[in-house]
Design a protein around this motif. Structure first.
Motif: not given
Length: 374
Positions: A168-177, A332-346
């Motif tokens: 009954r669990i369906f991993f589908v992603g994010n409709t807001m995205i 943030l201003f030192a340029g040390k904030w993480k870049q992030g990456g793709d989130i599965p199924l978004w």
């Protein structure tokens, strides 16, 4: 198949827009699927009437229950009473609810008491904070849901811990995205861009509305002072929630670089986010959008129901202590904030997966009923 879709607050409409589009696509392919859109009227926002529906391609609701106002208990009761009447007059095969607002919980309960199946889009997310009304709404809704559509593996794990069957669990992603990716090329420059002479990566967007940040007046003043002091001369663009505006006005909070403006439309607000140096917020949905657009996001909360934005996205929980602002701004201003990456199924296709799965489940139900009748 007949589906009744529930929306009660602005974020709900962003989540249901791609679902309606996916249903219409199936209809164009000759699939027998119908929907009825119910606006509970839980929240009224002038930016959600007229231009908001037009911008997101959402049809006018088939019914507005006009159940806004009052305490949470009064609102819940009003939604349930009015939705029950509508559901009896307009039978359906399934009620689809999204998110975690009062309407989500109230309509799920009403549907189940009338023996109508419930699908919950954005099921399984948890903050672990029972002081949040939304957390109670999530727990109650997921305790009576038939079909669970999730945005992350973490949400799947949360549901498994509650003994929800895997089937009954369906991993589908994010409709807001889905909505974000579809409309990104149509983001609209707000008037404030030229009025404030903003330029890319040279301002910070703010949103604050949660009680933990805005209800304690002394704390809010210090929080605002810290943000202003450590934002290195950048303009702070703050579309102010009406509730927060009243408190800030009472406190007399002001600064030449702090620009408190009226709430913006969806396309205008995301135009600002996409070009900002960073976002400072306590909103869950904005952390998702900022992560996908790879914009640094500071969340002024001690917990999040969207941990994937912190583990895979650009979001960081810095807590509600004003003193946490300075080190975060320095990174943030030192340029040390993480870049992030793709989130599965978004990936903009969550709604397609939801509608396809619902059709499969409905066909399975029909086949089982036919076999049992033989």
């Amino acid at each position: 198949m007949k589906i009744t879709i529930i929306a009660g607050a602005r974020p709900n409409f962003m989540k249901i827009a791609p679902i309606i589009e996916a249903i219409k696509k199936k209809q164009s392919e000759g699939v027998d699927i119908q929907y009825r859109l119910i606006h509970t009227g839980q929240h009224y926002d002038k930016k959600m009437s007229g231009d908001f529906f037009e911008q997101l391609g959402i049809p006018e609701p088939d019914a507005n229950l006009e159940a806004g106002g009052g305490t949470q208990a009064e609102q819940t009761a009003a939604i349930m009473i009015r939705f029950e009447r509508d559901l009896l007059e307009n039978p359906t095969d399934l009620v689809l609810v999204v998110g975690d607002v009062t309407s989500t919980m109230a309509c799920a309960i009403t549907a189940q008491k009338l023996q109508v199946k419930v699908a919950h889009v954005e099921a399984g997310i948890r903050s672990g904070d029972w002081t949040m009304p939304e957390e109670i709404n999530r727990l109650v809704t997921d305790s009576i849901t038939n079909y669970f559509f999730t945005t992350s593996e973490k949400a799947n794990e949360n549901l498994r811990k509650n003994d929800i069957e895997e089937g009954r669990i369906f991993f589908v992603g994010n409709t807001m995205i889905d909505t974000l990716l579809k409309h990104r090329s149509n983001f609209r420059k707000p008037r404030v861009w030229d009025e404030l002479r903003l330029s890319e990566r040279a301002y910070i967007v703010m949103t604050l509305h949660r009680p933990a940040n805005v209800d304690e007046e002394g704390k809010l003043r210090v929080l605002m002072d810290e943000i202003i002091q450590h934002s290195q001369g950048m303009p702070l663009v703050f579309p102010v929630h009406p509730r927060t505006a009243k408190i800030l006005q009472k406190l007399g909070v002001s600064h030449p670089r702090l620009h408190m403006i009226e709430p913006l439309s969806y396309l205008e607000f995301n135009y600002l986010v996409e070009r900002a140096k960073a976002v400072v917020t306590d909103s869950g949905g904005i952390t998702e959008e900022a992560s996908v657009m790879r914009i640094p996001c500071m969340t002024l909360r001690d917990n999040t129901e969207r941990p994937e934005t912190t583990t895979m996205g650009t979001n960081e929980l810095i807590g509600t202590r004003p003193k946490a602002i300075r080190p975060a701004m320095e990174r943030l201003f030192a340029g040390k904030w993480k870049q992030g990456g793709d989130i599965p199924l978004w990936d903009g296709r969550a709604a397609e997966r939801i509608v396809s799965r619902l059709l499969i489940e409905f066909q399975n139900t029909e086949a089982s009923a036919a076999t049992a009748a033989v």
